[in-house]
Design a protein around this motif. Structure first.
Motif, PDB file in Angstrom:
ATOM      1  N   LEU A  45      31.752 -13.447  58.111  1.00  0.00           N
ATOM      2  CA  LEU A  45      32.529 -12.110  58.239  1.00  0.00           C
ATOM      3  C   LEU A  45      33.126 -12.056  59.787  1.00  0.00           C
ATOM      4  O   LEU A  45      32.524 -12.641  60.659  1.00  0.00           O
ATOM      5  N   ARG A  46      34.036 -11.200  59.768  1.00  0.00           N
ATOM      6  CA  ARG A  46      34.936 -11.195  61.238  1.00  0.00           C
ATOM      7  C   ARG A  46      34.931  -9.675  61.333  1.00  0.00           C
ATOM      8  O   ARG A  46      35.133  -8.820  60.747  1.00  0.00           O
ATOM      9  N   HIS A  47      34.777  -9.526  62.927  1.00  0.00           N
ATOM     10  CA  HIS A  47      34.961  -7.963  63.315  1.00  0.00           C
ATOM     11  C   HIS A  47      35.545  -8.344  64.906  1.00  0.00           C
ATOM     12  O   HIS A  47      35.361  -9.085  65.520  1.00  0.00           O
ATOM     13  N   THR A  48      36.277  -7.409  65.193  1.00  0.00           N
ATOM     14  CA  THR A  48      36.985  -7.411  66.559  1.00  0.00           C
ATOM     15  C   THR A  48      35.866  -6.476  67.488  1.00  0.00           C
ATOM     16  O   THR A  48      35.413  -5.319  67.006  1.00  0.00           O
ATOM     17  N   HIS A  49      35.630  -7.078  68.694  1.00  0.00           N
ATOM     18  CA  HIS A  49      34.546  -6.496  69.694  1.00  0.00           C
ATOM     19  C   HIS A  49      35.040  -6.632  70.925  1.00  0.00           C
ATOM     20  O   HIS A  49      35.445  -8.027  71.207  1.00  0.00           O
ATOM     21  N   GLU A  50      35.463  -5.883  71.704  1.00  0.00           N
ATOM     22  CA  GLU A  50      35.690  -5.954  73.155  1.00  0.00           C
ATOM     23  C   GLU A  50      36.988  -6.826  73.075  1.00  0.00           C
ATOM     24  O   GLU A  50      37.251  -7.824  73.930  1.00  0.00           O
ATOM     25  N   ASN A  51      38.032  -6.440  72.095  1.00  0.00           N
ATOM     26  CA  ASN A  51      39.356  -7.446  72.247  1.00  0.00           C
ATOM     27  C   ASN A  51      39.160  -8.784  71.789  1.00  0.00           C
ATOM     28  O   ASN A  51      40.198  -9.564  72.004  1.00  0.00           O
ATOM     29  N   LEU A  52      38.178  -9.080  71.377  1.00  0.00           N
ATOM     30  CA  LEU A  52      37.823 -10.607  70.727  1.00  0.00           C
ATOM     31  C   LEU A  52      37.332 -10.440  69.628  1.00  0.00           C
ATOM     32  O   LEU A  52      36.729  -9.732  69.060  1.00  0.00           O
ATOM     33  N   GLU A  53      38.030 -11.592  68.827  1.00  0.00           N
ATOM     34  CA  GLU A  53      37.389 -11.812  67.294  1.00  0.00           C
ATOM     35  C   GLU A  53      36.145 -12.532  67.266  1.00  0.00           C
ATOM     36  O   GLU A  53      36.059 -13.202  67.976  1.00  0.00           O
TER      37      GLU A  53
END
Length: 168
Positions: free
Chosen positions: A89-97
């Motif tokens: 699964l992928r999610h963006t967090h603090e402008n990082l993938e």
């Protein structure tokens, strides 16, 4: 946070993203590990943050993945040849993938992945080979397919070193 290194940014992101994912299913998670190139301090290159998410019960992985896609996480179908059997699964967090690689906590692959990461981090030659390979990929000097193949070859060399040492 502008003076932070790529490694420090990735580490901070790993910690925060891991805490966030635990809010969704803390009772199902057995272990969480930062893996991949951003987990190796001496590489200090930008990239996606890979999180190995070890689940207690194998049959929960698809259910948990479905719950997370329902709240905005994306299921990744073509992540890497190294993770064909896992759910990513992928999610963006603090402008990082951030890639959450979900597998059963008793998987033999877990030990291989962690061993490989640790050996690369401990061995300057392997770290430098991986850093040069990743930099060539980031700078578009090698295509994704070639990068994946050469990275797999490096990981195989690290694992062969394990066999030569008699470590299981």
């Amino acid at each position: 946070m502008n003076s932070d290194t790529n490694y420090q940014k990735a580490l901070h992101c790993y910690i925060q993203a891991s805490l966030n994912i635990l809010n969704h299913f803390r009772t199902s998670v057995k272990e969480i590990h930062h893996v991949g190139s951003t987990s190796i301090q001496n590489m200090n290159l930008p990239g996606e943050v890979d999180v190995l998410l070890l689940i207690k019960y194998e049959d929960n992985i698809d259910k948990l993945a479905d719950r997370l896609t329902g709240v905005g996480y994306d299921k990744v179908e073509d992540f890497s040849n190294d993770y064909i059997e896992e759910v990513v699964l992928r999610h963006t967090h603090e402008n990082l993938e951030v890639n959450f690689i979900m597998m059963h906590h008793e998987s033999e692959r877990k030990d291989e992945i962690l061993y490989c990461r640790n050996r690369i981090e401990e061995n300057r030659e392997y770290t430098e080979r991986f850093r040069r390979l990743k930099a060539a990929h980031l700078n578009a000097r090698i295509a994704d397919d070639e990068y994946q193949e050469r990275k797999s070859n490096l990981f195989s060399a690290v694992m062969n070193m394990q066999e030569d040492a008699g470590v299981v």
